[in-house]
Each structure stands twice: as C-alpha cells, then as structure tokens.
Design an enzyme around this catalytic site. Sequence first.
Site, mmCIF file in Angstrom:
data_model
loop_
_atom_site.group_PDB
_atom_site.id
_atom_site.type_symbol
_atom_site.label_atom_id
_atom_site.label_comp_id
_atom_site.label_asym_id
_atom_site.label_seq_id
_atom_site.Cartn_x
_atom_site.Cartn_y
_atom_site.Cartn_z
ATOM 1 N N SER A 92 -59.057 11.126 7.020
ATOM 2 C CA SER A 92 -58.796 10.118 8.054
ATOM 3 C C SER A 92 -59.421 10.536 9.373
ATOM 4 O O SER A 92 -59.952 9.705 10.110
ATOM 5 C CB SER A 92 -57.284 9.921 8.225
ATOM 6 O OG SER A 92 -56.722 9.350 7.075
ATOM 7 N N HIS A 124 -57.562 8.090 -0.386
ATOM 8 C CA HIS A 124 -56.129 7.799 -0.549
ATOM 9 C C HIS A 124 -55.930 6.700 -1.585
ATOM 10 O O HIS A 124 -55.069 6.809 -2.466
ATOM 11 C CB HIS A 124 -55.508 7.324 0.776
ATOM 12 C CG HIS A 124 -55.482 8.322 1.867
ATOM 13 N ND1 HIS A 124 -55.907 8.037 3.147
ATOM 14 C CD2 HIS A 124 -55.073 9.612 1.901
ATOM 15 C CE1 HIS A 124 -55.743 9.100 3.915
ATOM 16 N NE2 HIS A 124 -55.236 10.076 3.174
ATOM 17 N N LYS A 183 -47.409 13.766 16.845
ATOM 18 C CA LYS A 183 -48.792 13.302 16.787
ATOM 19 C C LYS A 183 -48.899 11.882 17.321
ATOM 20 O O LYS A 183 -48.089 11.028 16.996
ATOM 21 C CB LYS A 183 -49.293 13.301 15.337
ATOM 22 C CG LYS A 183 -49.764 14.624 14.829
ATOM 23 C CD LYS A 183 -50.435 14.419 13.483
ATOM 24 C CE LYS A 183 -51.041 15.696 12.968
ATOM 25 N NZ LYS A 183 -51.670 15.485 11.659
ATOM 26 N N ARG A 193 -58.662 17.748 -2.181
ATOM 27 C CA ARG A 193 -60.109 17.623 -2.055
ATOM 28 C C ARG A 193 -60.811 18.946 -2.330
ATOM 29 O O ARG A 193 -61.912 18.964 -2.829
ATOM 30 C CB ARG A 193 -60.490 17.171 -0.642
ATOM 31 C CG ARG A 193 -60.002 15.789 -0.289
ATOM 32 C CD ARG A 193 -60.190 15.522 1.169
ATOM 33 N NE ARG A 193 -59.319 16.446 1.925
ATOM 34 C CZ ARG A 193 -59.069 16.395 3.209
ATOM 35 N NH1 ARG A 193 -59.640 15.471 3.940
ATOM 36 N NH2 ARG A 193 -58.267 17.241 3.798
#
Length: 160
Positions: free
Chosen positions: A128, A17, A41, A90
């Site tokens: 993460s 990030h 979440k 990614r």
Amino acid sequence: MKTAVYPGSFDPVTNGHLDIIRRSAKVFDEVIVGVLVNPQKKGLFDIEERVELIQRVVKDIPNVKVESFSGLLIHFMKNKGAKVIIKGLRAVSDFEYEFQMSLMNSKLDPNIETVFMMTSAKNSFLSSSSVKQVAMFGGCIKDLVPDEIIPDIIKKVSHL
C-alpha cells in the site's frame, strides 16, 4: 462453519490483497476482511473509506465480509467466532515479522491458528505504501490496485 479473518490496514487495498482475499474465499466458508483502526497512524483513507473501497472490490465474492476493528485482533476474532488468521506473505522479511505476531496471538489464545499464504509472483513487490507513493508522484497505478478504486486514490492524493 470455518471462519477466517484477514486483518490489515488496507490503505489502500491492492491487487495483492485482493488476490489473498479471493484465494482465501476458496478455502474458508467465510472470510472477514478486518480493517484495523490504528490510532497511531494517519492513513490516506479514513477507516470508513477503506471499508467501503474493499466492499466495492469484493462485492462479487459472496462469502467475504468487510468490517473495521480496533484493539486486539484476538478479541475481534472471538467476537466473530473465527479461529483462523490469514496472513499474506511477499518475502522472507514478511515471514519473520508475521511469525512473531503468530506466536504472540497463539500465546493470547492457543485455539487460534495462523495460515500463511504466499502472494502471487506478479504481486510480490506490491505494498500500500508503494502504491501511495507512486500515485502521489503522478505514476501509473493500473495493475497495482483494482481498477474501480483508481479514481478514488488519484482524487485523494491530489488533495495532499
């Protein structure tokens, strides 16, 4: 002034990030790291903690601001006068999802553009979720996240 928003949950912020933030800050006049409040979440860090952690690691980048938001990204962007969404990629699997999101955002506001940035090769495996898992099982997270937030992550996972 060209303002861009880099949205995400950043729970926690990783070196991947941070790489995207630093590189975006070289391209845009202002970069707003938009930390998403997702009521569905339960994160490791609450929204205020995530904002503070990111602020700590970007304090040396003068054209970067960190703010939380909830609801539609498009509404947050309109509120901030931003016209560009930054998305870090990614792998091809990231692109498929982010491309769909880009099309939806474009449908909601045709004046919004999405810019995709490939992550550096050294960060291509980082997420993460993987950082949290490694930390929870006592693995070394050095070089995965900024050094200054490692104690925060270790402390947080030790209370789980």
